[in-house]
Enzyme design. Structure first.
Site, PDB file in Angstrom:
ATOM      1  NE  ARG A  58      16.416 -14.580 -21.336  1.00  0.00           N
ATOM      2  CZ  ARG A  58      15.405 -15.379 -20.979  1.00  0.00           C
ATOM      3  NH1 ARG A  58      14.886 -15.286 -19.795  1.00  0.00           N
ATOM      4  NH2 ARG A  58      14.926 -16.279 -21.820  1.00  0.00           N
ATOM      5  CB  THR A  59      17.981 -10.619 -26.843  1.00  0.00           C
ATOM      6  OG1 THR A  59      18.733 -11.620 -26.181  1.00  0.00           O
ATOM      7  CG2 THR A  59      18.902  -9.764 -27.687  1.00  0.00           C
ATOM      8  CE  LYS A  86       4.649 -10.497 -48.699  1.00  0.00           C
ATOM      9  NZ  LYS A  86       4.309  -9.100 -49.027  1.00  0.00           N
ATOM     10  NE  ARG A 107      18.215 -13.744 -30.834  1.00  0.00           N
ATOM     11  CZ  ARG A 107      18.075 -14.047 -29.541  1.00  0.00           C
ATOM     12  NH1 ARG A 107      17.064 -14.809 -29.161  1.00  0.00           N
ATOM     13  NH2 ARG A 107      18.924 -13.598 -28.652  1.00  0.00           N
ATOM     14  CG  HIS A 135      23.581 -13.169 -28.190  1.00  0.00           C
ATOM     15  ND1 HIS A 135      23.245 -11.832 -28.240  1.00  0.00           N
ATOM     16  CD2 HIS A 135      22.555 -13.785 -27.544  1.00  0.00           C
ATOM     17  CE1 HIS A 135      22.076 -11.652 -27.653  1.00  0.00           C
ATOM     18  NE2 HIS A 135      21.629 -12.824 -27.232  1.00  0.00           N
TER      19      HIS A 135
HETATM   20  C1  NCD Z   1      20.662 -16.976 -25.581  1.00  0.00           C
HETATM   21  C2  NCD Z   1      20.570 -16.968 -27.100  1.00  0.00           C
HETATM   22  O1  NCD Z   1      19.526 -16.639 -27.663  1.00  0.00           O
HETATM   23  O2  NCD Z   1      21.593 -17.273 -27.695  1.00  0.00           O
HETATM   24  N1  NCD Z   1      19.590 -16.359 -24.961  1.00  0.00           N
HETATM   25  C3  NCD Z   1      19.644 -15.015 -24.757  1.00  0.00           C
HETATM   26  O3  NCD Z   1      19.770 -14.234 -25.685  1.00  0.00           O
HETATM   27  N2  NCD Z   1      19.640 -14.590 -23.489  1.00  0.00           N
HETATM   28  C4  NCD Z   1      20.966 -18.310 -25.008  1.00  0.00           C
HETATM   29  C5  NCD Z   1      20.082 -19.459 -25.350  1.00  0.00           C
HETATM   30  O4  NCD Z   1      19.076 -19.318 -26.061  1.00  0.00           O
HETATM   31  O5  NCD Z   1      20.385 -20.540 -24.863  1.00  0.00           O
END
Ligand code: NCD
Length: 309
Positions: A58-59, A86, A107, A135
């Site tokens: 999703r993100t 590396k 991320r 997040h």
């Molecule tokens: C979340 C995350 O990655 O922190 N997912 C997301 O970004 N929608 C929640 C999760 O992974 O549980």
């Protein structure tokens, strides 16, 4: 021309109430005028680089979709394909990505890692999840969804259930909602409680917080219920995870105890803690929440790297 008060979005602490209200307004405008076939040309010629060193559906895709909807372009790499493997430092990675892009979305499994990318970067950096840290864009998308359903947030009782220790979405969400003066009921197994430092910060802001391990008992008092998965990847001992993973299940029986107006949210992915049998209930907002992620991320990208607003 309007800007956010910080050049990066690393933590929700970078956002004051004016910033949040501005993002919510822009996101609402984008949602009202969204047309998949006709991009808004706000970021024409701009490039977003995404670097995901942890899984994401999703993100990553909603950031990519948002950039395309603004007529921008996207470069993406995963951590496993990048020179991080590396031994390149996060700071150098930030400096390098800045040569290719006008904004970086990243991320990484380490808490604090995206701050290090930002230290090397010369373009805005957005934290799309740093281990068990934060997040922020998810928190704003959650805030947007809650506000769309309960127009007045002040005084709402928000229940948050699941893995409050490792769940970065709830670490960000509580701080964002605190700016709108909600109160909280944190529901978890005693070993997965919200970090004490976060509780102390909420209490310092005079936000009411209750903690319990009894979801059924808390259910009737809630105006919103935010459900999270137990974060398997944060456990060193898989047996402990197996014991805790389905400590709470939101199903037909549980939702009978909720108010008729109680919204049900989840950042997703769900792995058993919400029964798909309740998806048709009008209180279940988690897929709408996913869609709202596009508009919130359009707003963030436009405010952080656009100059036409
Ligand atoms: C979340 C995350 O990655 O922190 N997912 C997301 O970004 N929608 C929640 C999760 O992974 O549980």
């Amino acid at each position: 021309m309007q800007h956010l008060s910080h050049p990066h979005l690393l933590s929700v602490k970078d956002l004051n109430r004016l910033d949040l209200d501005l993002i919510l307004r822009r996101a609402k405008d984008f949602s009202e005028n969204f047309s998949p076939k006709t991009p808004v040309e706000l970021l024409h010629g701009r490039v977003m680089a995404t670097l995901f060193a942890e899984p994401s559906t999703r993100t990553r895709l909603s950031f990519e979709r948002a950039m395309l909807a603004l007529d921008g372009q996207v470069l993406s790499i995963t951590g496993a394909d990048s020179s991080l493997t590396k031994g390149e430092t996060l700071e150098d990675t930030g400096r390098v990505l800045s040569q290719f892009a006008d904004v970086i979305v990243a991320r990484h499994p380490e808490h604090g890692s995206i701050q290090r990318i930002a230290q090397g970067a010369t373009v805005p950096v957005i934290n799309a999840g740093d281990g068990i840290g934060e997040h922020p864009s998810q928190a704003i998308q959650d805030l947007y969804t809650i506000k769309a359903h309960h127009s007045n947030l002040e005084g709402l009782v928000v229940g948050i259930v699941g893995d409050l220790k490792h769940g970065r979405t709830v670490h960000s969400l509580t701080q964002v909602l605190a700016q709108y003066r909600v109160s909280f009921v944190f529901i978890s197994h005693p070993s997965l409680q919200m970090p004490r430092s976060l509780i102390a910060e909420l209490e310092a802001q005079k936000i009411a917080v209750q903690e319990t391990d009894d979801l059924r008992q808390a259910a009737a008092s809630l105006d919103a219920l935010y459900v999270t998965r137990v974060q398997r990847e944060r456990f060193s001992d898989i047996e402990t995870y197996e014991d805790l993973k389905l400590a709470y299940q939101v199903d037909i029986n549980l939702i009978k105890l909720l108010k008729p107006s109680c919204s049900i949210l989840h950042p997703l992915p769900r792995v058993g803690e919400i029964d798909p049998a309740i998806d048709g209930d009008k209180r279940a907002l988690y897929f709408e929440q996913v869609r709202n992620g596009i508009f919130v991320r359009m707003a963030l990208l436009a405010l952080l790297c656009g100059d036409n607003l």
